[in-house]
Scaffold this active site. Structure first.
Site, PDB file in Angstrom:
ATOM      1  N   GLU A 253       6.316   4.528   9.568  1.00 45.70           N
ATOM      2  CA  GLU A 253       6.767   5.753  10.244  1.00 45.70           C
ATOM      3  C   GLU A 253       7.302   6.740   9.202  1.00 45.70           C
ATOM      4  OE1 GLU A 253       9.597   4.815  13.264  1.00 45.70           O
ATOM      5  OE2 GLU A 253       8.161   3.576  14.380  1.00 45.70           O
TER       6      GLU A 253
ATOM      7  N   SER B 298       9.126   1.260   3.829  1.00 44.98           N
ATOM      8  CA  SER B 298       9.530  -0.053   3.314  1.00 44.98           C
ATOM      9  C   SER B 298      10.467  -0.760   4.285  1.00 44.98           C
ATOM     10  CB  SER B 298      10.253   0.115   1.969  1.00 44.98           C
ATOM     11  OG  SER B 298       9.344   0.568   0.987  1.00 44.98           O
TER      12      SER B 298
ATOM     13  N   TRP C 200       0.790   7.290   8.022  1.00 45.04           N
ATOM     14  CA  TRP C 200       0.002   6.541   7.034  1.00 45.04           C
ATOM     15  C   TRP C 200      -0.902   5.529   7.734  1.00 45.04           C
ATOM     16  CZ3 TRP C 200       0.895   9.485   3.191  1.00 45.04           C
ATOM     17  CH2 TRP C 200       2.186   9.963   2.958  1.00 45.04           C
TER      18      TRP C 200
ATOM     19  N   THR D 156      -2.521 -10.748   5.015  1.00 41.74           N
ATOM     20  CA  THR D 156      -3.493  -9.727   4.601  1.00 41.74           C
ATOM     21  C   THR D 156      -3.304  -9.266   3.148  1.00 41.74           C
ATOM     22  OG1 THR D 156      -2.083  -8.006   5.551  1.00 41.74           O
ATOM     23  CG2 THR D 156      -3.870  -8.833   6.941  1.00 41.74           C
ATOM     24  N   ARG D 157      -2.147  -9.538   2.568  1.00 44.60           N
ATOM     25  CA  ARG D 157      -1.934  -9.052   1.192  1.00 44.60           C
ATOM     26  C   ARG D 157      -2.912  -9.645   0.180  1.00 44.60           C
ATOM     27  NH1 ARG D 157       4.552  -8.579   2.104  1.00 44.60           N
ATOM     28  NH2 ARG D 157       4.507  -6.433   2.852  1.00 44.60           N
TER      29      ARG D 157
ATOM     30  N   ILE E 207     -10.307   4.972 -22.635  1.00 37.71           N
ATOM     31  CA  ILE E 207     -11.522   4.618 -23.394  1.00 37.71           C
ATOM     32  C   ILE E 207     -12.566   5.731 -23.280  1.00 37.71           C
ATOM     33  CG2 ILE E 207     -13.516   3.036 -23.382  1.00 37.71           C
ATOM     34  CD1 ILE E 207     -11.483   0.746 -22.817  1.00 37.71           C
TER      35      ILE E 207
ATOM     36  N   GLY F  72     -11.820   8.774 -22.933  1.00 40.00           N
ATOM     37  CA  GLY F  72     -11.254   9.964 -23.584  1.00 40.00           C
ATOM     38  C   GLY F  72     -11.361  11.191 -22.694  1.00 40.00           C
TER      39      GLY F  72
ATOM     40  N   GLU G   6       0.518  -1.418   1.972  1.00 37.30           N
ATOM     41  CA  GLU G   6       0.799  -2.812   2.389  1.00 37.30           C
ATOM     42  C   GLU G   6       2.018  -3.379   1.661  1.00 37.30           C
ATOM     43  OE1 GLU G   6      -3.294  -4.454   4.278  1.00 37.30           O
ATOM     44  OE2 GLU G   6      -1.632  -5.799   3.951  1.00 37.30           O
ATOM     45  N   GLY G   7       3.015  -2.523   1.523  1.00 35.09           N
ATOM     46  CA  GLY G   7       4.253  -2.906   0.857  1.00 35.09           C
ATOM     47  C   GLY G   7       4.204  -2.491  -0.597  1.00 35.09           C
TER      48      GLY G   7
END
Ligand code: CAA
Length: 379
Positions: free
Chosen positions: A126, A131, A155, A241-242, A336, A338, A362-363
């Site tokens: 929300e 968090s 989100w 799910t993580r 790499i 550049g 997801e945290g």
């Protein structure tokens, strides 16, 4: 201990790899720039059985294990992590039903997502509770046998296109985690409306938006588990799910490494391919070892989920390590390349922008460290 994949996993990996190379990667830059939702690519993944993969066979699904799902997700993410976020979001949205739904709820709401093309969103975050899940404000007031939901989610992946939402709401804000319940809410329910679509830095092909709840009426039969069990359902969902977020990060990093290996052999400086210089070699070596280590943590945490073990710590290890690794690997990939790497003519700047989100959703990785530390201190 056997580190090899079985025949079924190799077939799945090959199918996902081909879909990523043939259908996702060729259009990834175009959708990244337009920010449009890639309906056809997402639908194509569903037609190949790569969406709603968590739905068990008894509910008309293919019931992939978490390990199988991670193998698939890594391949898809190699093509485009934004599209893959949208593809795998169904499993996140359906997981609360799998974790806490009754048989009737699974038949009514989960099974159709396996047999028809549907998008499912997970409504937890929300505007003032990202968090701090226990601080969420979306209110669920009892009214006879119904609940009336009021508030805003943000989100929300696929929120502008979803057919179904799993939503977390509080009966009493002062009760914090003890007052939260989880609900199943189909799109089209009066009062539910997608709001502003976010104009994101990366993963622009995934739809992320605000969802408003204005007197949204749901039946008690749409509540998952008992009243007040919503916080636990959310945590158990994220534990499961993580690992797939970690797999997604491995896919991004692997794409970065592949791009760099090709570039380092073509691009010359001081008369030699840049891959002949140790400064570049060390970055390539770090990318490769980070990818291997992150994949092992991913597989281990997914395996624990599949064994029915509590995987909070290992899922957070995998999510945190793999996404930090992907951020470093894609930052090195830009280095790499550049000056070329900093332009949209080459694919690595997109990878770097995409990787950043992995450390947040997801945290956040700060939350992952919190989960790990709490598990350690609990003994
Ligand atoms: N499994 C089961 N129970 C758990 C649990 C778990 N993994 N974690 C905590 N609990 C229980 C605790 O045991 C405790 O139980 P009691 O009531 O018996 O004491 C209760 O839940 C409260 O736990 P905490 O005291 O640990 O709660 P907290 O308020 O301190 O917060 C937190 C914990 C880990 C910070 C949690 O709020 C959290 O995970 N935050 C991050 C949220 C997040 O990941 N959001 C992502 C949104 S989805 C998204 O981004 C996806 C997308 O769209 C792409």
């Amino acid at each position: 201990m056997d580190f090899s994949l079985n025949d079924q996993q190799l077939t799945l990996q090959d199918a996902a790899r081909r879909y990523a190379a043939e259908k996702i990667a060729p259009v990834a830059a175009e959708f990244d720039q337009s920010g449009e939702f890639p309906h056809e690519v997402i639908r194509g993944a569903w037609e190949l059985g790569m969406m709603s993969t968590c739905v068990p066979e008894e509910y008309d699904g293919i019931g992939l294990s978490m390990l199988d799902s991670c193998i698939m997700v890594e391949e898809l993410a190699w093509g485009c992590s934004g599209m893959t976020t949208s593809i795998m979001c169904n499993d996140l949205g359906l997981m609360p039903i799998l974790v806490a739904g009754s048989d009737d709820q699974k038949r009514e709401w989960m099974a159709p997502c396996a047999s028809e093309f549907k998008l499912v969103s997970f409504g937890l975050s929300e505007p003032n509770a990202g968090s701090d899940v226990a601080g969420l404000q979306l209110l669920a007031e009892a009214d006879g046998d119904d609940y009336v939901l009021n508030g805003t989610k943000c989100w929300i992946t696929n929120g502008g296109h979803a057919d179904l939402f799993t939503v977390f709401a509080t009966h009493d804000r002062k009760s914090r985690h003890k007052g939260i319940s989880a609900f199943i809410v189909p799109a089209g329910t009066k009062g539910l409306s997608p709001g502003k679509k976010e104009d994101k830095m990366g993963q622009r092909a995934s739809d992320t938006c605000v969802v408003h709840f204005d007197n949204v009426r749901v039946k008690a039969s749409q509540r998952l588990g008992a009243e007040g069990e919503g916080f636990r359902i959310a945590m158990q969902t994220l534990d499961r799910t993580r690992p797939s977020i970690a797999a997604l990060a491995v896919g991004i990093a692997r794409r970065g490494l592949d791009e760099c290996l090709a570039y380092a052999q073509e691009r010359k400086a001081f008369g030699f391919p840049i891959g002949s210089f140790q400064a570049v070699q060390f970055m390539l070596a770090d990318m490769a070892k980070g990818i291997e280590a992150a994949r092992l943590l991913t597989y281990q945490s997914a395996w624990m989920v599949d064994q029915g073990m509590r995987a909070s710590k290992q899922s957070s290890f995998a999510k945190c390590f793999a996404t930090d690794m992907a951020m470093q690997a894609t930052t090195d990939a830009v280095q790499i390349f550049g000056g070329n790497g900093y332009t949209k003519d080459y694919p690595v700047e997109k990878l770097m922008r995409d990787a950043k989100l992995m450390q947040i959703y997801e945290g956040t990785n700060q939350i992952q460290r919190l989960v790990i530390a709490r598990e350690l201190l609990k003994g």
